[in-house]
Every structure is written in structure tokens, then in C-alpha cells.
Design a protein around this motif. Sequence first.
Motif, PDB file in Angstrom:
ATOM      1  N   ASN A   1     -40.394  74.351  18.303  1.00  0.00           N
ATOM      2  CA  ASN A   1     -39.322  73.478  17.833  1.00  0.00           C
ATOM      3  C   ASN A   1     -39.862  72.616  16.694  1.00  0.00           C
ATOM      4  N   VAL A   2     -39.798  73.145  15.488  1.00  0.00           N
ATOM      5  CA  VAL A   2     -40.336  72.457  14.309  1.00  0.00           C
ATOM      6  C   VAL A   2     -39.330  71.417  13.826  1.00  0.00           C
ATOM      7  N   ILE A   3     -39.761  70.172  13.786  1.00  0.00           N
ATOM      8  CA  ILE A   3     -38.896  69.066  13.374  1.00  0.00           C
ATOM      9  C   ILE A   3     -38.811  68.960  11.861  1.00  0.00           C
ATOM     10  N   LYS A   4     -39.948  69.089  11.187  1.00  0.00           N
ATOM     11  CA  LYS A   4     -39.986  68.908   9.740  1.00  0.00           C
ATOM     12  C   LYS A   4     -41.299  69.420   9.193  1.00  0.00           C
ATOM     13  N   ASN A   5     -41.334  69.632   7.900  1.00  0.00           N
ATOM     14  CA  ASN A   5     -42.577  69.897   7.196  1.00  0.00           C
ATOM     15  C   ASN A   5     -43.146  68.572   6.695  1.00  0.00           C
ATOM     16  N   ILE A   6     -44.455  68.487   6.614  1.00  0.00           N
ATOM     17  CA  ILE A   6     -45.083  67.247   6.145  1.00  0.00           C
ATOM     18  C   ILE A   6     -46.030  67.541   4.995  1.00  0.00           C
ATOM     19  N   SER A   7     -46.206  66.535   4.167  1.00  0.00           N
ATOM     20  CA  SER A   7     -47.026  66.643   2.967  1.00  0.00           C
ATOM     21  C   SER A   7     -48.509  66.461   3.308  1.00  0.00           C
ATOM     22  N   PRO A   8     -49.389  67.146   2.597  1.00  0.00           N
ATOM     23  CA  PRO A   8     -50.830  66.895   2.763  1.00  0.00           C
ATOM     24  C   PRO A   8     -51.275  65.603   2.102  1.00  0.00           C
ATOM     25  N   LEU A   9     -50.368  64.933   1.380  1.00  0.00           N
ATOM     26  CA  LEU A   9     -50.715  63.716   0.653  1.00  0.00           C
ATOM     27  C   LEU A   9     -50.392  62.455   1.449  1.00  0.00           C
ATOM     28  N   MET A  10     -50.466  62.553   2.779  1.00  0.00           N
ATOM     29  CA  MET A  10     -50.235  61.377   3.617  1.00  0.00           C
ATOM     30  C   MET A  10     -51.559  60.755   4.061  1.00  0.00           C
ATOM     31  N   THR A  11     -52.652  61.259   3.540  1.00  0.00           N
ATOM     32  CA  THR A  11     -53.984  60.727   3.855  1.00  0.00           C
ATOM     33  C   THR A  11     -54.633  60.258   2.551  1.00  0.00           C
ATOM     34  N   GLY A  12     -54.002  59.263   1.938  1.00  0.00           N
ATOM     35  CA  GLY A  12     -54.481  58.735   0.667  1.00  0.00           C
ATOM     36  C   GLY A  12     -54.925  57.290   0.778  1.00  0.00           C
ATOM     37  N   ALA A  13     -55.332  56.750  -0.354  1.00  0.00           N
ATOM     38  CA  ALA A  13     -55.763  55.351  -0.408  1.00  0.00           C
ATOM     39  C   ALA A  13     -55.356  54.772  -1.751  1.00  0.00           C
TER      40      ALA A  13
ATOM     41  N   THR B   1     -56.981  62.770   0.102  1.00  0.00           N
ATOM     42  CA  THR B   1     -56.225  63.773  -0.642  1.00  0.00           C
ATOM     43  C   THR B   1     -55.561  63.210  -1.893  1.00  0.00           C
ATOM     44  N   VAL B   2     -55.323  61.889  -1.907  1.00  0.00           N
ATOM     45  CA  VAL B   2     -54.640  61.281  -3.050  1.00  0.00           C
ATOM     46  C   VAL B   2     -55.129  59.849  -3.204  1.00  0.00           C
ATOM     47  N   LEU B   3     -55.255  59.410  -4.454  1.00  0.00           N
ATOM     48  CA  LEU B   3     -55.614  58.031  -4.771  1.00  0.00           C
ATOM     49  C   LEU B   3     -54.582  57.459  -5.733  1.00  0.00           C
ATOM     50  N   ARG B   4     -54.104  56.279  -5.397  1.00  0.00           N
ATOM     51  CA  ARG B   4     -53.259  55.534  -6.314  1.00  0.00           C
ATOM     52  C   ARG B   4     -54.133  54.463  -6.965  1.00  0.00           C
ATOM     53  N   TYR B   5     -54.111  54.397  -8.291  1.00  0.00           N
ATOM     54  CA  TYR B   5     -54.892  53.401  -9.015  1.00  0.00           C
ATOM     55  C   TYR B   5     -53.948  52.376  -9.611  1.00  0.00           C
ATOM     56  N   GLY B   6     -53.955  51.186  -9.045  1.00  0.00           N
ATOM     57  CA  GLY B   6     -53.099  50.136  -9.566  1.00  0.00           C
ATOM     58  C   GLY B   6     -52.604  49.243  -8.450  1.00  0.00           C
ATOM     59  N   GLY B   7     -51.617  48.451  -8.765  1.00  0.00           N
ATOM     60  CA  GLY B   7     -51.098  47.451  -7.842  1.00  0.00           C
ATOM     61  C   GLY B   7     -50.835  46.181  -8.631  1.00  0.00           C
ATOM     62  N   SER B   8     -51.146  45.050  -8.031  1.00  0.00           N
ATOM     63  CA  SER B   8     -50.898  43.771  -8.709  1.00  0.00           C
ATOM     64  C   SER B   8     -51.669  43.643 -10.010  1.00  0.00           C
ATOM     65  N   MET B   9     -52.790  44.370 -10.133  1.00  0.00           N
ATOM     66  CA  MET B   9     -53.576  44.300 -11.362  1.00  0.00           C
ATOM     67  C   MET B   9     -52.760  44.707 -12.586  1.00  0.00           C
TER      68      MET B   9
END
Length: 657
Positions: free
Chosen positions: A31-43, A264-272
Motif C-alpha cells: 500500500n504505497v502512500i506516496k513517492n518521496i524525494s532523495p533531497l529530504m536529507t539536506g542542510a 544530498t542537498v545544500l542550500r547556501y544563504g539565509g539572512s546573510m
Amino acid sequence: MKVIKCAFFILLFFCSYSYSQTNKITVQVNNVIKNISPLMTGACIEDVNHEIYGGIYSQMIFGESFQELPMHIDAAVNPEFAGLSGWLSCKASRDQHKDESEIRSWQPVKTGTSSGSFSIDSIQPFVGKQSQNINFIGGVGTIGIENRGLNRQGLYLSGKQPYEGTIYAKTNNPVQVYISLQSEDGSVTYAETAVIVTDVAWTKYNFTLTPTRSAIHARLAITLHQKGKVSLGYVFMQPGSWGRFKGLPVRKDVVDGLIKENITVLRYGGSMTLADDYRWKNMIGPREKRKPYKGIWYPFSSNGWGIIDFLDMCSVTGIVGIPDFSTGETPQDMADFVDYVNGNNNTHWGRKRITDGHKQPYHLKYIELGNEQFNNQKLTDKFKLLADAIWSRDPYIQIVFCFSDETREDTKGDLAYIKQTIDHCQKIGHQAWFDVHIFNDTEKQPDLKDFEFAESQLKSVAPDSSFRLCVFEENADNARMRRALAHANAINRLQRIKYDVPIVCAANGMQVDHQNDNDWDQGLLFFDPKHVWGQPSYYVTKMMAENYLPQVSESNFASKSDTLDVTSCRSTDGKIVTIQVVNSKSTSVNTDVQLNYYDGTATKVTVSELKANSLEDWNTVDEPNKIVPVKSEITSSNNGCNYTFAPYSFTILRFEQ
């Protein structure tokens, strides 16, 4: 006989009661509910708490271009400065940790009977607002300055390994300048060289220093040994290629730590990105000539490592990189950026990228605009202009918009502005993605109301539109085990909820130990000049990424007294099943596990377990492996097993045929 019957029924009652109390995890594998992204383990990384400048950036000198506030050198206050006078760039205020020293970078050096003075050159500085003058007046000995790295924590030197550097200097009369690596008090010299400064114009002088042995709490000293004057505009020193990742200006040990985390993914930025001069074109060209700027987190920030350097690091590590941009960028500048990173040699900026040494395009897939800014018509119009400019150069880039907290339940907000962005994207054939930030500081179920409320509110104003929500900042304000359990809980829940969440990043990705200048004390990967180690939340990310499977199956935890957070995933063919379990209680939970409709027989169950004795436990430089995952194997019977989930633990059971 009656006594025997009574005893029998009592036994039967307790057996039945015990059975009714059995905890059970049931997974309906098919009973597969949904597919998920591999990019949920980022920083998320940004230059908060010196993740970059003083952190992963290989530049070891802090205060590289002498922009910090001048300190008056007064022997009456500091007797060790006897014979010295003037002003030395070295101070930066502490906005929150006011009990910490304002002396961040340079300090005077004096030996023997020498006398000298220091002054600030604000008339013809090398870069920025000012440079530093040093004047040896007389006597015997040395006069100069010394630097111990970020907030004067001390440099770590690896013995018999070369360090390469550069100074920019000028003088009216030729003068010999000595550059040396010394012990904290200057009593031991590990390496020394000299350059002769001859030019009245700013001139580059390269040097190499190879310390005779390893040392901690070391310093770099720049000194004059005889009468003369020199002006210093910029100082750079980094490990040789041995200490940098694939020759890039980043610490090899820190990047190795990110790779081991399986990010798997890095976001560079934020308040800076909210700083007035945070612009991508200020981050290219020779590092020493890049304009320093007043940053959000540090008032004398460096552009020595910026967006393009970030993409360079991501391209050689295989990590998906997402740069965040200031909404102060012009549409033309964003179009130029896309040409630079994704264009070919038919474009001016594509040719410039090639000239800068990156022959192939970066193939950038994601760009974020803004960070937690208040919704208004001006911002919405700017979003549209920047998006149009980006898509005019590459229509395949996915843009992620970051509005303010106005989408949260406790504020009114004007969702009409966000609707305009959704409608604009849809009108020209694009899907709008939004970045929602969540706060997650306890071991209990994470508070996802911001995320869920944002989704429901956007649906209410744009019911017929297609959009997606990401989490680029899962903030926690601590790095303890309670944050790790909250982090695991958050990913578990975001994988299970009906919404498709393409990207999740935990903040902050890195942190320099004992050097946090504000209260965002929440790094996943900690380091100091010598050591690198992960926090419990680091290992949660590592475990999740290592065991990623693309589909979520229906799962249920049945219990009358215990609480576990459970998410089950499976491979596309259903032959591999994982069960991710968070036990945030102080007691163990014995549980039966059953896989239903599992096509085949599980021959192996691998267990990865992260646990702690206390919610306040964490890893330190003295105990870097106090809380780390432990792997084991257990037997499976009829596609199930029995397992006891330890107190304060995150566990992944992996069933394989």
C-alpha cells in the motif's frame, strides 16, 4: 478443584491482558502512500556563527583586509605594549554575547627594546575602507602584528606540511618584512620567511611556510626587524593542496565530514542575503580584491568565499547546490548569473566562466530568491522581474521563493501577494515553489503548523493552482540529542504527510565549536582548527540518507501506553523495506514488527540505532563519538521480528530479501 479453576482463570486473564498490551508495528508493504524525494536529507549553510569565513573557507586569517574597528594602543592600559602607540584594526562588537572579547583579529607584536607605532590608512586603502600601517621607529628587536585566526582561537599547524600565503603591501622606502608561524606567546618559531617590499603601489607578495612540527594555538606574525614603514592591505594563508578538498579553497577535513554525512542537498544563504552589498558579482574575480561588506551576522564580512565557490564545492562532491539570492539583485544581474553558470561560450558570461577556469556549465537546477521578507507589492513585483530574467536564460531552472513569517497562523499576512506570484508563474508555464521555515527544538513531535498552515492558506487563495512547499531551514537552537530526535521526527512526518515535499534542509549545516556569536547554536557538523565531528542530528541525516528508499508504505503503531513515531519506506520493486522509528521517551519500548503483503521472504534485518542516555547529551571535541549509530543484524521470522527500541533513540530496521 475450585482453587485450581480460579488460578487457571487468573492466569488466563493476565495472559490475555499481557497480549492486549503488546506493542505492534504493522507495515502494509504494497500500500504505497506516496513517492518521496532523495533531497529530504539536506542542510542549510550560511555565514552565521562563522560557518564560512573562519569555518569551511580555507582562509586561516581572520581580519584579512583590516576592516575591523581600530583599537587604541595604550601602554598605560596594556603594559606589554610599552614602546608602542597608535591604532590597530582588530575590534568588532558582540551583539549578543557581550561578555566575550571584542578583540577578534590582530594584536601588536613587540620584542626587545624596539619602539614603534601603528596607524590606519583610510586615504588609499587596498580594499574596503582602510588598511594597516606599521612603523618601526627605533631600538633593537621586532615590531609588528600577529593573528590567531577566528576570534583569536589559535591556528592549528600540521608539522612538515606547507602553508601558502599572500600579502599585499606597499612602502615609500624598501623594507624587509618577516612572516613567521609562532607559538601563542611567540617564544617558539615554527617557520619563517621574508619578503622585501619595494613598491609605493600595492603589490602582491607570495610566501610559503612549512612548520617544523605540529602545533595548536599558533599564530601568524608579520614583523619588521629594523627601522622602516610598511602598509598592509590584505593577508591570506591556507593549507597547501594537502589540506584542501581537490584544490578548492575549502578545508578538506570539513568537506570530508559533509560527504560522510551523505548530505544530498545544500542550500547556501539565509539572512546573510539581506545585507545591502550581498551581490553575486562581488563574489567573483581575485579573492583579495573582492569587496568586503557589512554582513548581517558579522559587520566586517568577506566575499572571499561566495556563491560560485559554493557551486564549485557542490560540483566536485556531487551534492545538489541551491544558492539563495538577495532580492536586491537586478534582473540583468540574475540573467547574467544564469549565463555564467549554465550558459555556453556563445554568451559573454558563459565565456567569462570558462576564462575563470570552469570549462563546463554547472547545470544549476535550483535558485532561491529572498529570505523571510515581509510580503508587499514591491517584493512581489521584484520576485516576478527576477524570475522572468532567470527563465529568459534557462526555463528549466526551478525557482524557490522565500516570503516572510506572514504565512504563519499567528500573523495576518496578505496572501494576495503570494497568490500573485503563483498566478504569474502559472501563466508563463512554471510551478511556484515556496520555502517554509520550521522550528523544532524539542524531542517531541515537531511543530509543523507553519508548514501545514502555509499549505492550507495557499490552497485557500489559489485552489486551482499548482505549487509546492520546501523546508530550507529546520531550525532548533540546540545541537543536543533532543534536537536529533526532533530532526528525525520532522523528516518522518514530512515523508508521511500527503503533501509532496521535494526538499528539506536542516539548519545549520556546520558550526565552529565555541565560536558562536549569537544564539543559533544548532550545527550538525562541528569543528575547530584541528578536529571535525558530527552531532547526533548529523547522524540522523546520515542514517536517513544511507537508507533512502523512494516510496512510503502505509504503517501503523498500535499500543495502549507507548508512543513511537514510525515511517516505513520501500524500494520500487518492494524487495527492500525500511522502518524508521523515533522513541523520544525515557523508557524502552518492546515491539512486534510485521510486514504484510511482502512479496518474498526477508532473509536479513539490518539495524542502525542512535541512542543516548539523556536528551541533553551531545558530542564534544573530547568525546566526539559519544553518540554515534551502531549497526547490528537480527533474525526475521515470517517477515517480522521483535525489537526493543531503546530510550531516547532513533532506529532504522532494514528488511532485505
